[in-house]
Motif scaffolding. Structure first.
Motif, PDB file in Angstrom:
ATOM      1  N   VAL A   1       8.168 -11.737   4.201  1.00  0.00           N
ATOM      2  CA  VAL A   1       9.203 -10.699   4.222  1.00  0.00           C
ATOM      3  C   VAL A   1       8.732  -9.513   3.393  1.00  0.00           C
ATOM      4  N   TYR A   2       8.727  -8.327   4.013  1.00  0.00           N
ATOM      5  CA  TYR A   2       8.303  -7.099   3.330  1.00  0.00           C
ATOM      6  C   TYR A   2       9.490  -6.259   2.862  1.00  0.00           C
ATOM      7  N   GLY A   3      10.667  -6.494   3.437  1.00  0.00           N
ATOM      8  CA  GLY A   3      11.812  -5.651   3.108  1.00  0.00           C
ATOM      9  C   GLY A   3      13.123  -6.370   3.301  1.00  0.00           C
ATOM     10  N   VAL A   4      14.164  -5.856   2.644  1.00  0.00           N
ATOM     11  CA  VAL A   4      15.499  -6.451   2.765  1.00  0.00           C
ATOM     12  C   VAL A   4      16.561  -5.360   2.852  1.00  0.00           C
ATOM     13  N   GLY A   5      17.642  -5.715   3.512  1.00  0.00           N
ATOM     14  CA  GLY A   5      18.827  -4.884   3.536  1.00  0.00           C
ATOM     15  C   GLY A   5      19.997  -5.658   2.984  1.00  0.00           C
ATOM     16  N   VAL A   6      20.950  -4.939   2.405  1.00  0.00           N
ATOM     17  CA  VAL A   6      22.184  -5.549   1.900  1.00  0.00           C
ATOM     18  C   VAL A   6      23.355  -4.829   2.552  1.00  0.00           C
ATOM     19  N   ILE A   7      24.216  -5.579   3.221  1.00  0.00           N
ATOM     20  CA  ILE A   7      25.449  -4.996   3.763  1.00  0.00           C
ATOM     21  C   ILE A   7      26.416  -4.839   2.601  1.00  0.00           C
ATOM     22  N   THR A   8      26.779  -3.610   2.278  1.00  0.00           N
ATOM     23  CA  THR A   8      27.528  -3.364   1.047  1.00  0.00           C
ATOM     24  C   THR A   8      28.945  -3.935   1.076  1.00  0.00           C
ATOM     25  N   LYS A   9      29.534  -4.042   2.253  1.00  0.00           N
ATOM     26  CA  LYS A   9      30.901  -4.572   2.324  1.00  0.00           C
ATOM     27  C   LYS A   9      30.961  -6.065   2.036  1.00  0.00           C
ATOM     28  N   THR A  10      29.918  -6.803   2.419  1.00  0.00           N
ATOM     29  CA  THR A  10      29.954  -8.262   2.308  1.00  0.00           C
ATOM     30  C   THR A  10      28.943  -8.832   1.324  1.00  0.00           C
ATOM     31  N   GLY A  11      27.916  -8.052   0.998  1.00  0.00           N
ATOM     32  CA  GLY A  11      26.843  -8.561   0.147  1.00  0.00           C
ATOM     33  C   GLY A  11      25.804  -9.373   0.908  1.00  0.00           C
ATOM     34  N   GLU A  12      25.933  -9.439   2.240  1.00  0.00           N
ATOM     35  CA  GLU A  12      24.968 -10.216   3.033  1.00  0.00           C
ATOM     36  C   GLU A  12      23.582  -9.589   2.935  1.00  0.00           C
ATOM     37  N   LEU A  13      22.593 -10.447   2.698  1.00  0.00           N
ATOM     38  CA  LEU A  13      21.200 -10.026   2.552  1.00  0.00           C
ATOM     39  C   LEU A  13      20.422 -10.475   3.777  1.00  0.00           C
ATOM     40  N   PHE A  14      19.505  -9.626   4.283  1.00  0.00           N
ATOM     41  CA  PHE A  14      18.740  -9.992   5.468  1.00  0.00           C
ATOM     42  C   PHE A  14      17.372  -9.311   5.433  1.00  0.00           C
ATOM     43  N   PRO A  15      16.340  -9.943   6.011  1.00  0.00           N
ATOM     44  CA  PRO A  15      15.025  -9.292   6.116  1.00  0.00           C
ATOM     45  C   PRO A  15      15.133  -8.054   6.999  1.00  0.00           C
ATOM     46  N   ALA A  16      14.477  -6.965   6.587  1.00  0.00           N
ATOM     47  CA  ALA A  16      14.659  -5.711   7.322  1.00  0.00           C
ATOM     48  C   ALA A  16      13.454  -4.801   7.202  1.00  0.00           C
ATOM     49  N   THR A  17      13.354  -3.909   8.201  1.00  0.00           N
ATOM     50  CA  THR A  17      12.369  -2.843   8.240  1.00  0.00           C
ATOM     51  C   THR A  17      13.113  -1.533   8.428  1.00  0.00           C
ATOM     52  N   PHE A  18      12.641  -0.469   7.770  1.00  0.00           N
ATOM     53  CA  PHE A  18      13.346   0.812   7.791  1.00  0.00           C
ATOM     54  C   PHE A  18      12.390   1.927   8.216  1.00  0.00           C
ATOM     55  N   PRO A  19      12.385   2.284   9.501  1.00  0.00           N
ATOM     56  CA  PRO A  19      11.505   3.379   9.951  1.00  0.00           C
ATOM     57  C   PRO A  19      11.825   4.705   9.257  1.00  0.00           C
ATOM     58  N   ASP A  20      13.113   4.950   8.983  1.00  0.00           N
ATOM     59  CA  ASP A  20      13.523   6.171   8.283  1.00  0.00           C
ATOM     60  C   ASP A  20      13.730   5.833   6.813  1.00  0.00           C
TER      61      ASP A  20
END
Length: 310
Positions: free
Chosen positions: A178-197
């Protein structure tokens, strides 16, 4: 006081990931579950992207930010701290610089923006790093654990997807899973993610840590909903023209802590950053006019961060 591992207060943080797993095998299970989550490609709408040596803090009802995220972590570790009662959440991308101060700032800011919620606990999640040959990630893991252990509050470590837990082997070479993560701010859910922008002023932000900026900067004002860059200076780079003439392979080998496993766009980003340093060797004079930050607000139509003109 402070780290809680597997529900138990610890006198000392574990010295390395292996010790953590031997004493608390539950972290292996949670890491395996995390790396099995499909990677999501996240667009700019609602995203607040956090670069290396940056942190950001927000709350669930923030109408400008729905996802906090960071990627391109090889030997770096992405740190998420959330209060389960208020939902206030902080995310930082750490590489070993400013770790102690950053941990204290994350705790303080999460408590500040979540004020009024007595119930709940502080939950710490670590993602990134891998079994690199120079042990950068292992040293960083220990420094992060030690920094949070020193905070004057109880902090529950709920995820540690780091070191060998975030390592796969391809053709005999260790790679991060895993190179990146996102957090959904409303729930705190964490997930592997990629961000082109990756948001505005990317070359400027990379230049700061590439040329000696040691502090982990807080880049977001959740009360005003504004992304804030600077002000800061960085060390000039002698011979930048010569660097720009070098082949990609040489730039990769000399300007990365993990050249074998960098994402494909690494050299392109570094070249853009070197060009920016060439054009702005003294950003305190040419970029941050009157020593003011560069502020960005969310555009309601495009979802992008757009500059506030003075």
């Amino acid at each position: 006081m402070v780290l809680v591992l597997s529900g138990v207060l610890q006198d000392e943080p574990p010295p390395d990931t292996r010790s953590l797993l031997q004493a608390h095998p539950i972290y292996k299970d949670s890491a395996q579950q995390f790396v099995a989550i499909p990677n999501k490609v996240v667009g700019p709408a609602g995203l607040l992207y956090v670069r290396q040596r940056e942190l950001a803090v927000t709350v669930p009802h923030d109408k400008n930010v729905t996802i906090l995220g960071s990627d391109d972590a090889t030997t770096c570790i992405i740190v998420v701290l959330r209060h389960s009662g208020s939902g206030a959440v902080a995310l930082a991308h750490l590489d070993g610089a400013g770790t102690e101060e950053c941990a204290a700032t994350m705790v303080q800011r999460v408590q500040e923006v979540g004020m009024g919620f007595a119930e709940g606990r502080l939950e710490l999640q670590l993602v990134g790093g891998f079994s690199d040959s120079r042990h950068y990630s292992e040293d960083l893991f220990y420094n992060i654990m030690h920094a949070f252990h020193r905070q004057p509050v109880e902090i529950d470590l709920t995820l540690a997807c780091v070191g060998e837990l975030n390592t796969t082997i391809r053709s005999g070479i260790h790679w991060p899973i895993v190179y990146g993560v996102g957090v959904i701010t409303k729930t705190g859910e964490l997930f592997p993610a990629t961000f082109p922008d990756k948001g505005p002023d990317l070359a400027l932000r990379i230049a700061r840590h590439l040329r000696g900026g040691q502090q982990v900067l807080d880049i977001y004002d959740s009360n005003l909903g504004l992304l804030r860059i600077g002000p800061f200076n960085y060390d000039p780079l002698r011979g930048v023209d010569l660097w720009l003439e070098q082949p990609d392979e040489l730039i990769l080998q000399h300007l990365s802590t993990s050249p074998e496993v960098e994402p494909p766009h690494f050299v392109m980003q570094i070249r853009a950053t070197l060009k920016y340093i060439q054009e702005h060797p003294f950003p305190a004079i040419t970029v941050f006019r009157d020593n003011r930050p560069r502020y960005y607000r969310r555009d309601e139509n495009t979802g992008q961060w757009v500059p506030i003109r003075y």
